[in-house]
Motif scaffolding. Structure first.
Motif, PDB file in Angstrom:
ATOM      1  N   HIS A  18       0.800  -1.225   0.000  1.00  0.00           N
ATOM      2  CA  HIS A  18       0.000   0.000   0.000  1.00  0.00           C
ATOM      3  C   HIS A  18       0.836   1.281   0.000  1.00  0.00           C
ATOM      4  CE1 HIS A  18       0.899  -0.058   4.316  1.00  0.00           C
ATOM      5  NE2 HIS A  18       0.560   1.222   4.327  1.00  0.00           N
ATOM      6  N   SER A  19       2.054   1.228   0.536  1.00  0.00           N
ATOM      7  CA  SER A  19       2.881   2.443   0.605  1.00  0.00           C
ATOM      8  C   SER A  19       4.104   2.363  -0.293  1.00  0.00           C
ATOM      9  CB  SER A  19       3.330   2.677   2.056  1.00  0.00           C
ATOM     10  OG  SER A  19       4.074   1.564   2.524  1.00  0.00           O
ATOM     11  N   MET A  20       4.072   1.421  -1.235  1.00  0.00           N
ATOM     12  CA  MET A  20       5.269   1.151  -2.035  1.00  0.00           C
ATOM     13  C   MET A  20       5.307   1.899  -3.362  1.00  0.00           C
ATOM     14  SD  MET A  20       7.269  -0.824  -0.395  1.00  0.00           S
ATOM     15  CE  MET A  20       8.311  -1.428  -1.714  1.00  0.00           C
ATOM     16  N   SER A  21       4.165   2.320  -3.878  1.00  0.00           N
ATOM     17  CA  SER A  21       4.137   2.950  -5.196  1.00  0.00           C
ATOM     18  C   SER A  21       5.046   4.178  -5.211  1.00  0.00           C
ATOM     19  CB  SER A  21       2.701   3.370  -5.551  1.00  0.00           C
ATOM     20  OG  SER A  21       2.603   3.738  -6.901  1.00  0.00           O
ATOM     21  N   GLY A  22       5.961   4.211  -6.185  1.00  0.00           N
ATOM     22  CA  GLY A  22       6.914   5.319  -6.278  1.00  0.00           C
ATOM     23  C   GLY A  22       8.217   5.063  -5.545  1.00  0.00           C
ATOM     24  N   THR A  23       8.278   3.959  -4.765  1.00  0.00           N
ATOM     25  CA  THR A  23       9.499   3.612  -4.038  1.00  0.00           C
ATOM     26  C   THR A  23      10.541   3.075  -5.009  1.00  0.00           C
ATOM     27  OG1 THR A  23       8.209   3.046  -2.072  1.00  0.00           O
ATOM     28  CG2 THR A  23      10.457   2.176  -2.180  1.00  0.00           C
ATOM     29  N   GLU A  24      11.799   3.427  -4.772  1.00  0.00           N
ATOM     30  CA  GLU A  24      12.883   2.967  -5.647  1.00  0.00           C
ATOM     31  C   GLU A  24      12.932   1.438  -5.683  1.00  0.00           C
ATOM     32  OE1 GLU A  24      17.765   3.311  -6.011  1.00  0.00           O
ATOM     33  OE2 GLU A  24      16.682   4.441  -4.469  1.00  0.00           O
ATOM     34  N   GLY A  25      12.952   0.883  -6.892  1.00  0.00           N
ATOM     35  CA  GLY A  25      13.020  -0.570  -7.068  1.00  0.00           C
ATOM     36  C   GLY A  25      11.671  -1.251  -7.149  1.00  0.00           C
ATOM     37  N   PHE A  26      10.588  -0.502  -6.903  1.00  0.00           N
ATOM     38  CA  PHE A  26       9.248  -1.082  -6.947  1.00  0.00           C
ATOM     39  C   PHE A  26       8.665  -0.910  -8.348  1.00  0.00           C
ATOM     40  CE2 PHE A  26       4.603  -0.942  -6.244  1.00  0.00           C
ATOM     41  CZ  PHE A  26       4.437  -2.153  -5.592  1.00  0.00           C
ATOM     42  N   ASP A  27       8.227  -2.012  -8.965  1.00  0.00           N
ATOM     43  CA  ASP A  27       7.751  -2.011 -10.358  1.00  0.00           C
ATOM     44  C   ASP A  27       6.230  -2.176 -10.383  1.00  0.00           C
ATOM     45  OD1 ASP A  27       7.193  -2.396 -13.025  1.00  0.00           O
ATOM     46  OD2 ASP A  27       8.856  -3.778 -13.384  1.00  0.00           O
ATOM     47  N   ASP A  28       5.526  -1.073 -10.681  1.00  0.00           N
ATOM     48  CA  ASP A  28       4.055  -1.124 -10.716  1.00  0.00           C
ATOM     49  C   ASP A  28       3.532  -2.075 -11.788  1.00  0.00           C
ATOM     50  OD1 ASP A  28       3.062   0.990  -8.745  1.00  0.00           O
ATOM     51  OD2 ASP A  28       4.534   2.127  -9.884  1.00  0.00           O
ATOM     52  N   GLU A  29       4.216  -2.110 -12.924  1.00  0.00           N
ATOM     53  CA  GLU A  29       3.767  -2.975 -14.014  1.00  0.00           C
ATOM     54  C   GLU A  29       3.909  -4.448 -13.642  1.00  0.00           C
ATOM     55  OE1 GLU A  29       1.955  -4.141 -17.288  1.00  0.00           O
ATOM     56  OE2 GLU A  29       2.108  -2.054 -16.603  1.00  0.00           O
ATOM     57  N   TYR A  30       4.971  -4.780 -12.921  1.00  0.00           N
ATOM     58  CA  TYR A  30       5.150  -6.160 -12.454  1.00  0.00           C
ATOM     59  C   TYR A  30       3.985  -6.556 -11.530  1.00  0.00           C
ATOM     60  CZ  TYR A  30       6.724  -9.906  -9.372  1.00  0.00           C
ATOM     61  OH  TYR A  30       6.788 -11.066  -8.631  1.00  0.00           O
ATOM     62  N   ILE A  31       3.586  -5.639 -10.664  1.00  0.00           N
ATOM     63  CA  ILE A  31       2.476  -5.922  -9.744  1.00  0.00           C
ATOM     64  C   ILE A  31       1.202  -6.227 -10.528  1.00  0.00           C
ATOM     65  CG2 ILE A  31       1.009  -4.951  -7.930  1.00  0.00           C
ATOM     66  CD1 ILE A  31       3.858  -5.612  -7.048  1.00  0.00           C
ATOM     67  N   ARG A  32       0.928  -5.417 -11.556  1.00  0.00           N
ATOM     68  CA  ARG A  32      -0.270  -5.631 -12.369  1.00  0.00           C
ATOM     69  C   ARG A  32      -0.238  -7.003 -13.042  1.00  0.00           C
ATOM     70  NH1 ARG A  32      -4.305  -2.891 -15.312  1.00  0.00           N
ATOM     71  NH2 ARG A  32      -3.760  -0.930 -14.331  1.00  0.00           N
ATOM     72  N   GLN A  33       0.905  -7.352 -13.634  1.00  0.00           N
ATOM     73  CA  GLN A  33       1.019  -8.621 -14.355  1.00  0.00           C
ATOM     74  C   GLN A  33       0.994  -9.818 -13.411  1.00  0.00           C
ATOM     75  OE1 GLN A  33       4.543  -8.332 -16.766  1.00  0.00           O
ATOM     76  NE2 GLN A  33       3.704  -6.763 -18.120  1.00  0.00           N
ATOM     77  N   GLU A  34       1.655  -9.696 -12.262  1.00  0.00           N
ATOM     78  CA  GLU A  34       1.799 -10.824 -11.348  1.00  0.00           C
ATOM     79  C   GLU A  34       0.568 -11.050 -10.479  1.00  0.00           C
ATOM     80  OE1 GLU A  34       3.435 -14.116  -9.603  1.00  0.00           O
ATOM     81  OE2 GLU A  34       4.367 -12.953 -11.227  1.00  0.00           O
ATOM     82  N   PHE A  35      -0.064  -9.937 -10.041  1.00  0.00           N
ATOM     83  CA  PHE A  35      -1.136 -10.066  -9.054  1.00  0.00           C
ATOM     84  C   PHE A  35      -2.506  -9.611  -9.556  1.00  0.00           C
ATOM     85  CE2 PHE A  35       2.851  -9.445  -6.695  1.00  0.00           C
ATOM     86  CZ  PHE A  35       2.900 -10.653  -6.010  1.00  0.00           C
ATOM     87  N   GLY A  36      -2.559  -9.038 -10.758  1.00  0.00           N
ATOM     88  CA  GLY A  36      -3.849  -8.725 -11.354  1.00  0.00           C
ATOM     89  C   GLY A  36      -4.256  -7.262 -11.227  1.00  0.00           C
ATOM     90  N   LYS A  37      -5.296  -6.920 -11.987  1.00  0.00           N
ATOM     91  CA  LYS A  37      -5.764  -5.541 -12.075  1.00  0.00           C
ATOM     92  C   LYS A  37      -6.338  -5.041 -10.751  1.00  0.00           C
ATOM     93  CE  LYS A  37      -9.008  -2.624 -14.640  1.00  0.00           C
ATOM     94  NZ  LYS A  37     -10.086  -2.601 -15.671  1.00  0.00           N
ATOM     95  N   ASP A  38      -7.083  -5.900 -10.024  1.00  0.00           N
ATOM     96  CA  ASP A  38      -7.711  -5.467  -8.770  1.00  0.00           C
ATOM     97  C   ASP A  38      -6.668  -5.004  -7.757  1.00  0.00           C
ATOM     98  OD1 ASP A  38     -10.178  -5.957  -9.783  1.00  0.00           O
ATOM     99  OD2 ASP A  38     -10.650  -7.663  -8.485  1.00  0.00           O
ATOM    100  N   VAL A  39      -5.610  -5.807  -7.586  1.00  0.00           N
ATOM    101  CA  VAL A  39      -4.550  -5.440  -6.640  1.00  0.00           C
ATOM    102  C   VAL A  39      -3.906  -4.124  -7.062  1.00  0.00           C
ATOM    103  CG1 VAL A  39      -2.273  -6.075  -5.759  1.00  0.00           C
ATOM    104  CG2 VAL A  39      -4.069  -7.810  -5.921  1.00  0.00           C
TER     105      VAL A  39
END
Length: 611
Positions: free
Chosen positions: A85-106
């Motif tokens: 929840h507090s990771m978006s924009g953090t260095e090394g955190f990939d938003d696109e990976y989250i979408r692909q790995e865990f889905g659109k809802d997450v």
């Protein structure tokens, strides 16, 4: 160990922490556990070298948030979003990976939460109003955004001792103003009560410690008293063949604090610090048990509430009563286990019941707060207006009234029949001429009361007035009245930034009227008398009613008059000595006390002097 994670754990090993999580929260499927494990491993890989101001590893806070969400029985998507929840924009955190790995809802929940993660709400700051607007509107798209944010706020409050005194008080005030009422509207009583208690702890620590000590003393003092009461209920239930479980609970500190302020008493003078909760199996058993309890002890008048027949808008159901047991008031709640789950988890039970065999009793899209937000999104309110409406309408106290057909309508406390009418439909609000509460005519300015049956009367020739703006409560009613006046009243000046004062007096200057329409000769007695220069009537302290003079007695200003609420022509005015009036069918139930408005005479006299 996981139970103490939010306060004093020294464990930092990611494998041990994850293992403790799954041992504590066992509802998740094997597939869910794999996804949560993958999310945890990714979180750790990105943040393992990061620490917070308090010196603890960065990843402990997200894990605690995930634990709160799991405690509320939320689904795996919510738990994963809690980890990130507090990771978006953090260095090394990939938003696109989250979408692909865990889905659109997450991904949607994380993005929605990220928009409001750094939000600090200060009561009178207009810049914050737009942020609050975005935060609340995010609930419409996926309410789990706010559930994750509530978990984040709760964990931060649990660990607020690391902040300085000034920051503690500011955050505590934000919680009591926004987050605790929001949790209440979502039916999450366990989150709401803990947020309130923690807010009191950090905003007024002396009072909190005093209450904590008193409650501890009272609890030991009353252990025998409560045990005797529980045994009496168990015996009565057994004789009736009903299986129950009974638990005692201490009133939470903030609730006691509010009672002290309301009643102007010290905590020592309050008797109802503890209460009993009875859990049974069926709704029918709830009603049988309330009868048994009232047989055992005399109930206090006016303290019985049936939230089973009339559930709260957030889905809450229970029977509440207060009885006199051994000379002291004892509060008792009675509910089924399913009702208890909803009472504890609120809107979160929407996901809980989808995983089980129970019916989904909380439909997210039917929550009144969601419908109110949808309505407010269409009104395009200015920032200060939105902030005021949000505080009063969305997060303030509510009343529940009935339509004549028995439908339950939730309105902000202080709402009038005009608010009720606009809630039903804009056209009804626009053409409203009168209202009844429990069969009795009431002024349109009178605040409605809980459980009243409200009936409204309309006339196609009626229209909103400036006067109505001074006593409507809801954003919809205020917005629709303004819109009509802007289109139809040349003299109307819109002042949206001036918030309604409940004590405002309705002066003549606040009530500009439309210009008189031309009427055909011979039909003047049928014209509705709501125009400047014509006689007006007063009901209580309210004027500007649509009226028609009766042809049979043609009353004029100065005559003693009575009013009759017609079905289609508003209020018909007769002279008090009119014989025909007494012959009207059902006249007694439709008669209303009316008087001439004194300002009419003054206007007429001034007009004559000018001539």
């Amino acid at each position: 160990m996981i139970e103490n994670l939010s306060t004093n754990t020294t464990e930092t090993d990611p494998i041990i922490l994850l293992d403790s999580f799954f041992k504590t929260y066992t509802d998740y499927t094997e597939e869910d556990q794999k996804r949560i494990t993958t999310a945890w491993q990714y979180l750790y890989s990105v943040t393992k070298d990061k620490v917070r101001v308090c010196g603890k590893p960065y990843y402990l806070h997200p894990l605690r948030v995930a634990c709160i969400l799991a405690e509320s029985k939320l689904d795996a998507d919510s738990v994963i979003a809690g980890l990130f929840h507090s990771m978006s924009g953090t260095e090394g955190f990939d938003d696109e990976y989250i979408r692909q790995e865990f889905g659109k809802d997450v991904s949607t929940i994380i993005i929605g939460t990220a928009k409001i993660t750094n939000l600090k709400i200060q009561n009178k700051t207009l810049q914050q109003a737009d942020s609050i607007r975005k935060m609340l509107f995010a609930m419409i798209d996926d309410i789990r955004v706010i559930l994750v944010k509530l978990a984040d706020r709760l964990d931060r409050m649990r660990n607020l001792s690391f902040a300085n005194t000034s920051e503690r008080k500011q955050i505590a005030q934000e919680v009591i103003d926004i987050w605790a009422p929001l949790a209440n509207r979502l039916g999450m009583s366990n989150v709401k009560t803990e947020l309130e208690d923690l807010s009191l702890k950090f905003s007024n620590p002396e009072v909190f410690q005093q209450l904590k000590k008193i409650v501890a003393l009272k609890k030991s003092e009353r252990a025998e008293y409560l045990e005797k009461a529980q045994k009496a209920i168990y015996r009565a239930a057994a004789r009736a063949g009903i299986e129950v479980s009974i638990s005692s609970r201490a009133k939470h500190f903030y609730s006691i604090y509010q009672k002290m302020r309301k009643r102007n008493k010290s905590a020592e003078e309050l008797f109802d610090l503890l209460a009993l909760r009875i859990i049974c199996n069926t709704q029918a058993e709830c009603y049988t048990l309330i009868g048994l309890v009232h047989t055992l002890w005399k109930p206090l008048d006016g303290r019985f509430k049936d939230y089973i027949a009339m559930p709260k808008a957030n889905g809450y159901q229970s029977l509440h009563t207060t009885v006199i047991c051994e000379g002291k008031p004892l509060e008792i709640q009675i509910r089924t286990q399913q009702m208890h789950n909803v009472a504890e988890h609120g809107v979160a039970s929407h996901w809980l019941y989808k995983k089980g065999t129970n019916h989904d009793t909380v439909n997210v899209q039917n929550l009144s707060i969601i419908n109110q937000l949808k309505e407010m999104r269409t009104l395009h309110l200015a920032d200060e207006e939105f902030f005021n409406e949000m505080k009063e309408e969305l997060l303030g106290d509510s009343i529940f009234v009935f339509t004549p057909k028995g439908d339950v309508i939730e309105l902000p406390q202080g709402s009038t029949a005009i608010d009720f009418a606009y809630h039903i439909h804009t056209a009804i609000g626009t053409t409203l001429v009168g209202a009844k509460a429990d069969g009795q005519i009431i002024p349109l300015s009178t605040p409605l009361q809980n459980t009243q049956i409200i009936e409204v009367m309309t006339n196609p020739q009626a229209h909103p007035t400036v006067n109505q703006l001074s006593f409507v409560k809801t954003a919809k009613a205020r917005s629709k009245i303004r819109a009509w006046l802007q289109q139809n009243e040349p003299t109307f000046t819109d002042r949206p930034s001036v918030h309604r004062d409940d004590n405002i007096e309705n002066t003549a200057e606040q009530k500009p009227q439309r210009q008189p329409r031309a009427h055909k000769k011979g039909n003047i007695e049928n014209a509705p008398l709501t125009h400047a220069g014509c006689e007006k009537i007063r009901i209580g302290n309210t004027t500007n009613f649509l009226i028609t003079k009766a042809k049979c007695c043609t009353p004029v200003y100065g005559d003693e008059i009575v009013g009759y609420v017609s079905r289609g022509r508003g209020i018909i005015i007769h002279r008090a000595d009119c014989r025909n009036f007494l012959r009207i069918p059902n006249v007694a139930s439709r008669t209303i006390t009316v008087t001439w408005d004194d300002s009419t005479a003054a206007d007429t006299d001034n007009s004559k002097k000018k001539k």
